[in-house]
Scaffold this motif. Structure first.
Motif, short mmCIF file in Angstrom:
data_model
loop_
_atom_site.label_atom_id
_atom_site.label_comp_id
_atom_site.label_asym_id
_atom_site.label_seq_id
_atom_site.Cartn_x
_atom_site.Cartn_y
_atom_site.Cartn_z
N PHE A 22 -101.43 -23.89 -35.44
CA PHE A 22 -101.83 -23.84 -34.02
C PHE A 22 -101.96 -25.26 -33.47
O PHE A 22 -101.49 -25.57 -32.38
CB PHE A 22 -103.18 -23.12 -33.98
N ARG A 25 -98.45 -26.99 -33.14
CA ARG A 25 -97.65 -26.69 -31.93
C ARG A 25 -98.27 -27.34 -30.72
O ARG A 25 -97.57 -27.82 -29.83
CB ARG A 25 -97.47 -25.19 -31.79
N GLN A 40 -89.89 -27.73 -20.07
CA GLN A 40 -89.14 -26.78 -20.86
C GLN A 40 -88.93 -27.30 -22.28
O GLN A 40 -89.11 -26.56 -23.26
CB GLN A 40 -87.77 -26.53 -20.19
N THR A 47 -92.67 -24.41 -29.61
CA THR A 47 -92.34 -23.11 -30.16
C THR A 47 -91.66 -23.26 -31.52
O THR A 47 -91.98 -22.55 -32.48
CB THR A 47 -91.42 -22.35 -29.19
N ASP A 51 -93.04 -21.92 -35.18
CA ASP A 51 -92.36 -21.02 -36.11
C ASP A 51 -92.11 -21.65 -37.46
O ASP A 51 -92.34 -21.04 -38.50
CB ASP A 51 -91.02 -20.56 -35.49
N ASP B 20 -104.73 -19.97 -25.38
CA ASP B 20 -103.56 -20.19 -26.22
C ASP B 20 -103.80 -19.36 -27.48
O ASP B 20 -104.78 -19.57 -28.18
CB ASP B 20 -103.45 -21.68 -26.55
N LEU B 21 -102.92 -18.42 -27.74
CA LEU B 21 -103.22 -17.40 -28.76
C LEU B 21 -103.16 -17.90 -30.18
O LEU B 21 -102.18 -18.52 -30.60
CB LEU B 21 -102.22 -16.24 -28.62
N GLU B 53 -98.71 -20.41 -22.75
CA GLU B 53 -97.68 -21.41 -22.57
C GLU B 53 -96.61 -21.31 -23.65
O GLU B 53 -95.50 -21.72 -23.46
CB GLU B 53 -98.31 -22.81 -22.57
N ILE B 54 -97.03 -20.86 -24.82
CA ILE B 54 -96.06 -20.82 -25.92
C ILE B 54 -95.99 -19.41 -26.48
O ILE B 54 -97.02 -18.86 -26.88
CB ILE B 54 -96.46 -21.80 -27.03
N VAL B 55 -94.83 -18.84 -26.53
CA VAL B 55 -94.63 -17.55 -27.19
C VAL B 55 -93.56 -17.75 -28.25
O VAL B 55 -92.37 -17.85 -27.93
CB VAL B 55 -94.18 -16.46 -26.19
N ASP B 56 -93.97 -17.89 -29.47
CA ASP B 56 -92.98 -18.08 -30.52
C ASP B 56 -92.54 -16.72 -31.06
O ASP B 56 -92.97 -15.68 -30.55
CB ASP B 56 -93.52 -18.99 -31.63
N ILE B 59 -95.47 -14.31 -31.98
CA ILE B 59 -96.21 -13.71 -30.88
C ILE B 59 -95.33 -12.72 -30.13
O ILE B 59 -95.76 -11.65 -29.71
CB ILE B 59 -96.77 -14.80 -29.95
N ALA B 85 -90.91 -21.21 -18.36
CA ALA B 85 -90.56 -21.94 -19.57
C ALA B 85 -90.57 -21.00 -20.77
O ALA B 85 -89.71 -21.08 -21.65
CB ALA B 85 -91.55 -23.08 -19.79
#
Lengths: 585, 134
Positions: A22, A25, A40, A47, A51, B20-21, B53-56, B59, B85
Motif C-alpha cells: 500500500f 504504490r 495518468q 498501479t 500489482d 485509498d483502499l 485514485e488507484i484501482v489495480d 481491486i 485516470a
C-alpha cells in the motif's frame, strides 16, 4: 552498466507485507508526481507497483525498492526491486507492469533476483535538473520518512498497549480493592472484639468501683468505731487511775498514818506507775479526740516568746544528763502568728520531748523562721536518729522505732502521730528527716494566719467606759452580740473600780471620759498585773493621729467613734488582742 | 483497519469509498456488504469510487466479486464516479470488471438500478424514485 552515470537515486523502501505494498504504490505515485510525470502516468506507475508488490509479497520475499531517475539515453523513472530468493515472474501482477510501463527487466540469479521497472517521460517533458532533484529528494524525505499511516499505526499500537495497560491496572485495582475490603472486614471484626472486651472490662471496673465504695464506707466506719472505742476506754480508764493516783497521794501526805520505809517506797512506786498510766491515758484520749475530728482550732494571737519560755521550763526536768542541752534560739523579727496556741504547744512539746528522749549527748535545738506566709519551726537533735525505712512508719499510731533507748523511756508511740494530726488541723504540715547516728530533724510548717481568723465568740465580760450616753448606747448595741455580759461605766474612776472588780475580758475605753482621760485609765490598768493582758479598745473622736503613739505603747487598739459598726468593732477587738500580746511580751 | 461505511437509501445500499483502499478493507467490505444485502433485501448496490485514485488488478477483481455476490442475493451492482485516470488504466490493463455496470455519477447509477428493478418487477412501476420502496 554504462548508464549508471546517468542514474540518480531518489528514495528507497522495503516491502515485507501488504501494508508495505500500500505504501509502495503511494510512494510510486508520489515520486512520479515529484519528478514531473503527469496524473495518468502517476496512476500507471502506482498501479503497476501495487500489482508487482502484491506478487512479491504473495511469494514471501522481502523486497527492496529503489526509485531512480534516469536521464540518459532518455529521461525515465526507474524502480529497481531486489529480493533474496527465487520468485516466479509470471502472473497478472507482472502482466499489469508490462502493460502499464515501458520496460520490465528481470534478472534472476541463484539466490537473488531483481527487476527494473521503467517508465519513460513523455516526449517534451524534461527531467528535473540537479537542483530540481535535490528538491525532489527533500520533498520525498520529508513526506516519506514521516509516513502518516505509519505514525497512525504506531499511535494505534501505543493506544492498544495503553488500553491493555489500563485494563491490567483496573484488574490490579479490583484485586487491591478486594483485598482492602477483606482487610476492612478483619479490622471491623477486630474492632468489635476489642469493643466487647472493653465493655467487659468497663463493667468490671464499675463493679470494682462499687466494691471500693463499700470498702471505703466500711473502712470509715471501722475508723470511727476505733476512735469511739479509744475514747470510751480512755474515759473509763481515767476515772479509776485518777482514784489510784489520788489515794496513793493521800497515803503519803505528812498527816496520814505513818508508813514503814518499805511501805512508803511501794506507795511511791504505785504513785509513779499510776501517774505514768494517767499520762498515757490522757495522751490516748487526746489522740482519739484529734482523730474523731471533734477538735476545732481556736486561733488567737500567739506570743511565741512566752510560749518558748514555758516550753523550756516544762521540758527541763526531762533532761537526764548534763551532756544534753536544750537550746531555744532567739526569735527573729517576724509578723504576728495567729493559730491555736494550745495545739501548737502540744506539737512542740511532743517533738522536743521526743528529741530529748532519744538524744544521749549534744543538744536539742528549737528554732523558727519566716517562709513567705508561713512559719517554719525546726526541732533538731543530735540523737540516735531513725533508719530510713522507718521514716514513714514513725507517724503511724503506736509505732515505736525499735532501739536500745526505747526500753528506758515511757511512751505509747502516739506522740508523732498526734503531732501530725494537730499540725494538719492547724492547716500546717509535719515532716521528718533523719540520719541514723547523727540526729533527727522535724519540721513543722504553719500558716501565719491573720487577725480575721480569730473567732470573736470568746468574749466573756466586756466593760464599756464612755461619758456620753448616746455613743455608749451605740457601742453596747454592737458589743451585746459578741460578749456574754456587758458592764458599763460613765467615768474614769468608776471604770477603774469596775475593772478591778469584774476582771473583764475586754474593755472599750472612751478617750474623753470624765474625771480621768481614757489614756490615764489605760495607764493605770496596765500597771495592774491582773489587767495587763486585757485587750483594750480606745474609742476616740475625729483626730485619731494624736492617740496612735499612746495606744501602741499601752497595747490598745483604736476605734473612731463616728465609724462604730459591727465590722469596725470586730476589727478593733481583733487588733486589741494582737496589740496586747505584742506589748505584754 | 478502516471499514467502509454502507448506507441504505430506500431499496439501495450505497457504498461510498472515500479512502485509498487497503486489501484488508476491501475484503471486509465484501463480507459487510453481503451481510447487509441479506439483512435488508436491497435490490441494488451503488459503489461510489469517486475518491479512489488507484484501482489495480486486485481491486478491480474485487468489484467483480462484489457484483457476483450481489447477484446471488438478486441485487444489481453499479460502480459510479470512476476517475478518468483510473478508467484509462483499467482499459490499458484490459480489465472489464467482470461485467459490473458502471455509471458516470450517483444519480445515473440510481436511475439504472430503478430501471433494472422495475424491469424485473422488484419495485412497483409507480415509484419514480424507488426510494419509497423498501
Amino acid at each position: 552498466m554504462a548508464l549508471d552515470a546517468a542514474r540518480t537515486d531518489l528514495t528507497r523502501m522495503t516491502i515485507r507485507d501488504e501494508s508495505d505494498v500500500f505504501q509502495l504504490r503511494g510512494k510510486g505515485r508520489q515520486v512520479a508526481a515529484a519528478v514531473g510525470l503527469d496524473g495518468q502516468d502517476q496512476i500507471r506507475v502506482a498501479t503497476a507497483l501495487s500489482d508487482v508488490g502484491r506478487e512479491l509479497v504473495r511469494q514471501s520475499v522481502v523486497t527492496t525498492a529503489v526509485f531512480t531517475l534516469l536521464t540518459e539515453p532518455a529521461p525515465a523513472l526507474v524502480v529497481d526491486l531486489g529480493w533474496a530468493g527465487v520468485v516466479t515472474t509470471t502472473g497478472p501482477g507482472w502482466n499489469t507492469a508490462r502493460m502499464l510501463l515501458h520496460d520490465v527487466r528481470f534478472e534472476q540469479h541463484e539466490h537473488t533476483g531483481t527487476v527494473a521497472l521503467l517508465r519513460n517521460f513523455p516526449a517534451g517533458v524534461l527531467a528535473p535538473s540537479a537542483t530540481g532533484i535535490d528538491g525532489v529528494r527533500r520533498e520525498l524525505g520529508a513526506a516519506g520518512e514521516g509516513n502518516a499511516l505509519d505514525e497512525l499505526r504506531a499511535q494505534n499500537q501505543e493506544l492498544l498497549e495503553t488500553l491493555e495497560d489500563l485494563e491490567q491496572k483496573r484488574r490490579e485495582l479490583e484485586r487491591a480493592n478486594e483485598e482492602l475490603e477483606e482487610t476492612n472486614r478483619g479490622v471491623l471484626a477486630l474492632y468489635k472484639e476489642l469493643s466487647d472486651e472493653l465493655e467487659q472490662t468497663n463493667t468490671g471496673v464499675v463493679a470494682l468501683y462499687a466494691e471500693l465504695d463499700v470498702k471505703t464506707t466500711q473502712l470509715r466506719e471501722a475508723g470511727e468505731a476505733r476512735t469511739r472505742f479509744w475514747s470510751n476506754i480512755s474515759h473509763e480508764l481515767r476515772t479509776p487511775v485518777n482514784s489510784v493516783v489520788g489515794l496513793t497521794r493521800l497515803l503519803a501526805v505528812p498527816g496520814a498514818d505513818p508508813l514503814t520505809d518499805e511501805q512508803r517506797r511501794q506507795v511511791d512506786l504505785i504513785n509513779d506507775s499510776g501517774t505514768t498510766l494517767l499520762a498515757l491515758v490522757n495522751e490516748l484520749l487526746d489522740t482519739a479526740k484529734a482523730e474523731s475530728g471533734s477538735l476545732r482550732p481556736r486561733p488567737a494571737p500567739v506570743d511565741l516568746n512566752y510560749m518558748f519560755v514555758q516550753l523550756r521550763g516544762a521540758l527541763r526536768p526531762m533532761i537526764r544528763t548534763d551532756a544534753v542541752e536544750l537550746v531555744v534560739e532567739d526569735l527573729p523579727v517576724m509578723p504576728a502568728l495567729v493559730t491555736d496556741p494550745t495545739m501548737l504547744v502540744r506539737i512542740l512539746r511532743n517533738l522536743l520531748s521526743n528529741g530529748l528522749k532519744f538524744t544521749e549527748a549534744g543538744e536539742v535545738r528549737l528554732s523558727v523562721r519566716e517562709e513567705g506566709d508561713r512559719l517554719r519551726f525546726v526541732v533538731a537533735d543530735t540523737g540516735i536518729g531513725i533508719p530510713a525505712d522507718q521514716h514513714d512508719r514513725v507517724f503511724e499510731e503506736f509505732h515505736q522505732v525499735p532501739n536500745r533507748l526505747q526500753t528506758g523511756a515511757a511512751g505509747t508511740g502516739l506522740g508523732l502521730s498526734y503531732a501530725r494530726t494537730l499540725a494538719t488541723i492547724l492547716g500546717g504540715d509535719l515532716s521528718l528527716s533523719s540520719t541514723p547516728g547523727e540526729g533527727t530533724e522535724v519540721v513543722l510548717d504553719l500558716p501565719l494566719g491573720t487577725v480575721e481568723d480569730i473567732p470573736l465568740t470568746s468574749v466573756g465580760i466586756a466593760l464599756l467606759v464612755d461619758g456620753a450616753d448616746e455613743s455608749r448606747g451605740r457601742l453596747r448595741a454592737e458589743v451585746d452580740t459578741l460578749a456574754d455580759d456587758v458592764v458599763e461605766a460613765k467615768d474614769g474612776r468608776s471604770a477603774l473600780s469596775a475593772a478591778t472588780g469584774t476582771r473583764p475580758d475586754l474593755i472599750f475605753l472612751d478617750a474623753d471620759t470624765p474625771l480621768m482621760s481614757g489614756v490615764e485609765v489605760l495607764t493605770v490598768l496596765r500597771q495592774d498585773p491582773n489587767l495587763v493582758r486585757v485587750p483594750v479598745v480606745l474609742v476616740c473622736g475625729g483626730d485619731i493621729g494624736g492617740m496612735e503613739l499612746a495606744a501602741s505603747t499601752l497595747g490598745a487598739a483604736l476605734l473612731t467613734r463616728s465609724l462604730i459598726s459591727a465590722g469596725t468593732v470586730r476589727q478593733a477587738i481583733r487588733e486589741a488582742h494582737v496589740a496586747v500580746r505584742r506589748t505584754a511580751s | 483497519m478502516e471499514r467502509v461505511p454502507i448506507l441504505k437509501i430506500g431499496g439501495v445500499l450505497l457504498v461510498s469509498i472515500q479512502i485509498d483502499l487497503h486489501d484488508q478493507s476491501v475484503l471486509a467490505l465484501q463480507e459487510d456488504l453481503a451481510e447487509r444485502i441479506s439483512a435488508t433485501g436491497a435490490h441494488g448496490v451503488v459503489i461510489d469510487i469517486s475518491a479512489v485514485e488507484i484501482v489495480d488488478s486486485f481491486i478491480g477483481r474485487m468489484f467483480a466479486t462484489i457484483a457476483s455476490i450481489s447477484r446471488l442475493f438478486d441485487a444489481d451492482t453499479v460502480v459510479v464516479g470512476m476517475r478518468p485516470a483510473v478508467a484509462i488504466t483499467l482499459v490499458e490493463l484490459g480489465l472489464t470488471l467482470g461485467g459490473v455496470r458502471t455509471a458516470l455519477d450517483l444519480e445515473r447509477g440510481m436511475r439504472i438500478l430503478r430501471v433494472l428493478g422495475q424491469e424485473s418487477g422488484r419495485i412497483p412501476a409507480g415509484d419514480p424514485t424507488g426510494l419509497e420502496w423498501s
